[in-house]
Design a protein around this motif. Sequence first.
Motif, short mmCIF file in Angstrom:
data_model
loop_
_atom_site.label_atom_id
_atom_site.label_comp_id
_atom_site.label_asym_id
_atom_site.label_seq_id
_atom_site.Cartn_x
_atom_site.Cartn_y
_atom_site.Cartn_z
N ARG A 40 0.83 -1.20 0.00
CA ARG A 40 0.00 0.00 0.00
C ARG A 40 0.87 1.25 0.00
NH1 ARG A 40 -3.70 -0.82 5.23
NH2 ARG A 40 -1.65 -0.91 6.16
N ALA A 41 0.30 2.31 -0.55
CA ALA A 41 0.87 3.65 -0.39
C ALA A 41 0.08 4.29 0.74
CB ALA A 41 0.71 4.45 -1.67
N ALA A 46 7.70 6.53 6.65
CA ALA A 46 8.09 5.13 6.77
C ALA A 46 8.37 4.80 8.23
CB ALA A 46 9.32 4.85 5.91
N SER A 47 7.85 3.65 8.67
CA SER A 47 8.09 3.20 10.04
C SER A 47 7.66 1.75 10.16
CB SER A 47 7.29 4.05 11.04
OG SER A 47 5.90 3.83 10.85
N GLY A 48 8.16 1.09 11.18
CA GLY A 48 7.73 -0.27 11.48
C GLY A 48 8.13 -1.25 10.40
N LEU A 55 3.94 8.32 1.18
CA LEU A 55 3.71 9.41 0.23
C LEU A 55 3.26 10.65 0.98
CD1 LEU A 55 1.59 7.72 -2.62
CD2 LEU A 55 4.03 8.21 -2.63
N SER A 56 3.60 11.80 0.45
CA SER A 56 3.03 13.05 0.95
C SER A 56 1.63 13.18 0.37
CB SER A 56 3.89 14.23 0.50
OG SER A 56 3.78 14.40 -0.91
N ASP A 57 0.85 14.10 0.90
CA ASP A 57 -0.49 14.32 0.34
C ASP A 57 -0.40 14.75 -1.13
OD1 ASP A 57 -2.48 13.68 2.31
OD2 ASP A 57 -1.76 15.39 3.48
N ALA A 58 0.59 15.57 -1.46
CA ALA A 58 0.74 16.01 -2.85
C ALA A 58 1.09 14.84 -3.76
CB ALA A 58 1.83 17.10 -2.93
N GLY A 135 4.45 1.48 19.10
CA GLY A 135 5.08 2.76 19.43
C GLY A 135 4.76 3.90 18.48
N ARG A 136 3.69 3.79 17.69
CA ARG A 136 3.35 4.86 16.74
C ARG A 136 2.32 5.84 17.29
NH1 ARG A 136 2.80 0.99 11.87
NH2 ARG A 136 0.58 1.25 12.21
N GLU A 137 1.64 5.48 18.36
CA GLU A 137 0.52 6.30 18.82
C GLU A 137 0.59 6.53 20.32
OE1 GLU A 137 -2.85 4.56 15.83
OE2 GLU A 137 -1.81 3.19 17.19
N THR A 138 -0.06 7.59 20.75
CA THR A 138 -0.16 7.88 22.18
C THR A 138 -1.21 6.96 22.80
OG1 THR A 138 -1.93 9.50 21.94
CG2 THR A 138 0.35 10.32 21.71
N SER A 139 -1.23 6.91 24.12
CA SER A 139 -2.24 6.08 24.80
C SER A 139 -3.65 6.58 24.49
CB SER A 139 -1.98 6.02 26.30
OG SER A 139 -1.97 7.31 26.85
N ALA A 140 -3.82 7.89 24.33
CA ALA A 140 -5.14 8.44 23.98
C ALA A 140 -5.56 8.01 22.57
CB ALA A 140 -5.14 9.96 24.08
#
Length: 184
Positions: A40-41, A46-48, A55-58, A135-140
């Motif tokens: 997928r794009a 990039a992570s994980g 991709l950027s939004d543009a 590790g990509r997101e906060t607990s909230a």
Amino acid sequence: MTQGGKTGRLVAVVGASGAGKDTLIRAAMVQDPALHWARRAITRPASGSEPFGPLSDAEFDACLAAEEFALHWHAHGLRYGISRAELAPLNQGRTVIFNGSRDALAEAWSQYPALCVIEITAPSGLRASRLAARGRETSAQIAARIARCPTPVPNGLPLRQICNDGNLETGLRRFSSALYPDSA
């Protein structure tokens, strides 16, 4: 899609965040290298260990304008796309798997009538611990994902469901049974 009498299968793997979709797809790829995991794009850096093209939004907009995506959708504040090239192995009779979104299934089904869906579930506490380990997101943010009510899978769409609440071996056995129901 066919070539030389072969028909490829398109399989959407859906499930709540932390259900273990990528882990099970990755394990299935080791078990059956003939599978193709459609990359997928995604509009995030990039992570994980998930195979995706950041991709950027543009850049995403440019791909849309060039009609490069066979499928695309929005989820969790991000944009996702699967290029036509990633689905080309269907023309060779191969099974193509993609990590998708329930919100995109109706459109995917309209374009690929032979689409089938594997929905992976897991208990919310287990999902929360898996999301925290990424590790990509906060607990909230994790709590918000856990609290979300998922969109139902469209009625009539071939659906197989598995619970991924055990070890990897158990999850892979369940996933393989859903992926290859005629060989179980």
